[in-house]
Design a protein around this motif. Structure first.
Motif, PDB file in Angstrom:
ATOM      1  N   ILE A 100      17.023  16.005  60.357  1.00 27.53           N
ATOM      2  CA  ILE A 100      17.551  15.156  61.425  1.00 27.53           C
ATOM      3  C   ILE A 100      16.661  15.271  62.663  1.00 27.53           C
ATOM      4  CG2 ILE A 100      19.476  14.849  63.037  1.00 27.53           C
ATOM      5  CD1 ILE A 100      21.323  15.763  60.686  1.00 27.53           C
ATOM      6  N   ASP A 101      16.298  16.497  63.017  1.00 20.53           N
ATOM      7  CA  ASP A 101      15.519  16.728  64.231  1.00 20.53           C
ATOM      8  C   ASP A 101      14.106  16.170  64.164  1.00 20.53           C
ATOM      9  OD1 ASP A 101      17.694  17.982  65.326  1.00 20.53           O
ATOM     10  OD2 ASP A 101      16.925  20.014  65.055  1.00 20.53           O
ATOM     11  N   TRP A 102      13.529  16.088  62.976  1.00 22.34           N
ATOM     12  CA  TRP A 102      12.177  15.548  62.836  1.00 22.34           C
ATOM     13  C   TRP A 102      12.148  14.033  63.026  1.00 22.34           C
ATOM     14  CZ3 TRP A 102       7.373  17.291  62.903  1.00 22.34           C
ATOM     15  CH2 TRP A 102       7.125  18.651  62.650  1.00 22.34           C
ATOM     16  N   HIS A 103      13.303  13.395  63.015  1.00 19.77           N
ATOM     17  CA  HIS A 103      13.396  11.940  63.165  1.00 19.77           C
ATOM     18  C   HIS A 103      14.333  11.637  64.335  1.00 19.77           C
ATOM     19  CE1 HIS A 103      12.418  12.848  58.959  1.00 19.77           C
ATOM     20  NE2 HIS A 103      11.640  11.786  59.046  1.00 19.77           N
ATOM     21  N   LEU A 104      13.945  10.712  65.182  1.00 15.22           N
ATOM     22  CA  LEU A 104      14.762  10.400  66.356  1.00 15.22           C
ATOM     23  C   LEU A 104      15.161   8.924  66.399  1.00 15.22           C
ATOM     24  CD1 LEU A 104      12.857  12.570  68.987  1.00 15.22           C
ATOM     25  CD2 LEU A 104      15.039  13.089  67.871  1.00 15.22           C
ATOM     26  N   ALA A 105      14.196   8.050  66.680  1.00 11.13           N
ATOM     27  CA  ALA A 105      14.500   6.626  66.816  1.00 11.13           C
ATOM     28  C   ALA A 105      15.088   6.039  65.540  1.00 11.13           C
ATOM     29  CB  ALA A 105      13.238   5.863  67.216  1.00 11.13           C
ATOM     30  N   GLU A 106      14.776   6.632  64.406  1.00  9.09           N
ATOM     31  CA  GLU A 106      15.252   6.099  63.128  1.00  9.09           C
ATOM     32  C   GLU A 106      16.776   6.070  63.029  1.00  9.09           C
ATOM     33  OE1 GLU A 106      11.112   7.472  62.708  1.00  9.09           O
ATOM     34  OE2 GLU A 106      12.919   8.449  63.484  1.00  9.09           O
ATOM     35  N   TRP A 107      17.458   6.965  63.750  1.00  9.33           N
ATOM     36  CA  TRP A 107      18.924   7.043  63.679  1.00  9.33           C
ATOM     37  C   TRP A 107      19.612   6.115  64.683  1.00  9.33           C
ATOM     38  CZ3 TRP A 107      19.239   9.735  59.477  1.00  9.33           C
ATOM     39  CH2 TRP A 107      18.455  10.877  59.270  1.00  9.33           C
ATOM     40  N   GLN A 108      18.917   5.715  65.710  1.00  5.27           N
ATOM     41  CA  GLN A 108      19.557   5.063  66.851  1.00  5.27           C
ATOM     42  C   GLN A 108      20.226   3.731  66.516  1.00  5.27           C
ATOM     43  OE1 GLN A 108      16.621   4.786  69.964  1.00  5.27           O
ATOM     44  NE2 GLN A 108      16.756   6.959  70.446  1.00  5.27           N
ATOM     45  N   ALA A 109      21.421   3.569  67.058  1.00  8.88           N
ATOM     46  CA  ALA A 109      22.193   2.331  66.937  1.00  8.88           C
ATOM     47  C   ALA A 109      22.433   1.942  65.477  1.00  8.88           C
ATOM     48  CB  ALA A 109      21.510   1.189  67.699  1.00  8.88           C
ATOM     49  N   LYS A 110      22.681   2.941  64.658  1.00  7.22           N
ATOM     50  CA  LYS A 110      23.006   2.716  63.253  1.00  7.22           C
ATOM     51  C   LYS A 110      24.220   3.570  62.872  1.00  7.22           C
ATOM     52  CE  LYS A 110      18.187   1.885  61.967  1.00  7.22           C
ATOM     53  NZ  LYS A 110      17.054   2.359  61.125  1.00  7.22           N
ATOM     54  N   PRO A 111      24.994   3.132  61.887  1.00  5.01           N
ATOM     55  CA  PRO A 111      26.181   3.899  61.486  1.00  5.01           C
ATOM     56  C   PRO A 111      25.853   4.968  60.445  1.00  5.01           C
ATOM     57  CG  PRO A 111      26.156   1.828  60.323  1.00  5.01           C
ATOM     58  CD  PRO A 111      24.940   1.818  61.226  1.00  5.01           C
ATOM     59  N   VAL A 112      26.639   6.042  60.506  1.00  5.31           N
ATOM     60  CA  VAL A 112      26.472   7.168  59.592  1.00  5.31           C
ATOM     61  C   VAL A 112      27.837   7.512  58.995  1.00  5.31           C
ATOM     62  CG1 VAL A 112      25.691   9.561  59.322  1.00  5.31           C
ATOM     63  CG2 VAL A 112      24.633   8.093  61.069  1.00  5.31           C
ATOM     64  N   GLY A 113      27.875   7.639  57.677  1.00  4.72           N
ATOM     65  CA  GLY A 113      29.075   8.085  56.989  1.00  4.72           C
ATOM     66  C   GLY A 113      28.803   9.411  56.295  1.00  4.72           C
ATOM     67  N   PHE A 114      29.862  10.064  55.849  1.00  2.00           N
ATOM     68  CA  PHE A 114      29.721  11.402  55.277  1.00  2.00           C
ATOM     69  C   PHE A 114      30.497  11.553  53.973  1.00  2.00           C
ATOM     70  CE2 PHE A 114      29.438  11.772  59.896  1.00  2.00           C
ATOM     71  CZ  PHE A 114      28.185  12.343  60.023  1.00  2.00           C
ATOM     72  N   VAL A 115      29.839  12.199  53.014  1.00  2.00           N
ATOM     73  CA  VAL A 115      30.480  12.659  51.787  1.00  2.00           C
ATOM     74  C   VAL A 115      30.259  14.162  51.766  1.00  2.00           C
ATOM     75  CG1 VAL A 115      30.487  12.592  49.276  1.00  2.00           C
ATOM     76  CG2 VAL A 115      30.041  10.490  50.577  1.00  2.00           C
TER      77      VAL A 115
END
Length: 196
Positions: A100-115
């Motif tokens: 997660i920490d190695w990537h920043l902009a890739e996560w922005q303004a996108k939804p995340v779900g969890f299993v």
């Protein structure tokens, strides 16, 4: 981008331990997700992503640059994410946090779900901590999760849940919420690029 175009869903296997159960859970989940015509599923197994554990640097080494060249485009293309995570000592795996920490902009303004899976809590304590991490990265986490209490014991020898009705219902709810947010945020990013 057309609203009719399938959403790109990146499913991330968060554990890299020997003997891990994550691939079994992921295979079950992605089989359900792949049945939906509105989703194009891409599985990213962190065991195949040898990221340095020294943490992100301004000038990655040539080796790290090569690794990131395989992951960054896939995460950047994704419209949504599902993280498959166990619970280790009331938290989530170190390899997952590192990725997660190695990537920043890739996560922005996108939804995340969890299993999640593991023990009596079914991995939910790991999920609660991940919600805080993704909030810091300007991602939107969806409320509903899929959680397997007891981990391995919840599955049979063929890698299928012993009680499929409940977890399949939970997976549908998660994917319905995730796709709603993914469509809304994809339109928003197209109309006005997100700047944090």
């Amino acid at each position: 981008m057309s609203a009719q175009q399938p959403l790109r869903l990146a499913v991330i296997i968060g554990s890299v331990r020997d003997g891990r159960f994550g691939p079994t859970v992921t295979e079950w989940f992605t089989r359900l997700a792949a049945q939906r015509p509105d989703l194009d599923v891409d599985v990213i197994d962190l065991a195949d992503v040898p990221l340095s554990t020294t943490g992100p640097t301004r000038e990655p080494s040539p080796e790290m640059t090569a690794v990131l060249a395989t992951t960054r485009p896939r995460l950047a293309r994704a419209d949504a994410f599902v993280v498959v995570t166990p619970e280790y000592n009331h938290s989530f795996p170190a390899a997952l946090k590192n990725a997660i920490d190695w990537h920043l902009a890739e996560w922005q303004a996108k939804p995340v779900g969890f299993v999640s899976y593991g023990g009596i809590a079914g991995g939910l304590r790991a999920v609660e901590q991940l919600r805080q991490v993704f909030a810091e990265l300007h991602a939107v986490t969806v409320r509903d999760t899929v959680s397997f209490h007891g981990g391995v014991a919840a599955f049979d020898d063929q890698g299928q849940p012993k009680e499929p009705e409940g977890c399949e219902t939970a997976a549908k709810a998660l994917l319905d919420q995730l796709t709603w947010w993914a469509h809304a945020l994809r339109r928003a990013r197209a109309e006005r690029p997100y700047g944090a």
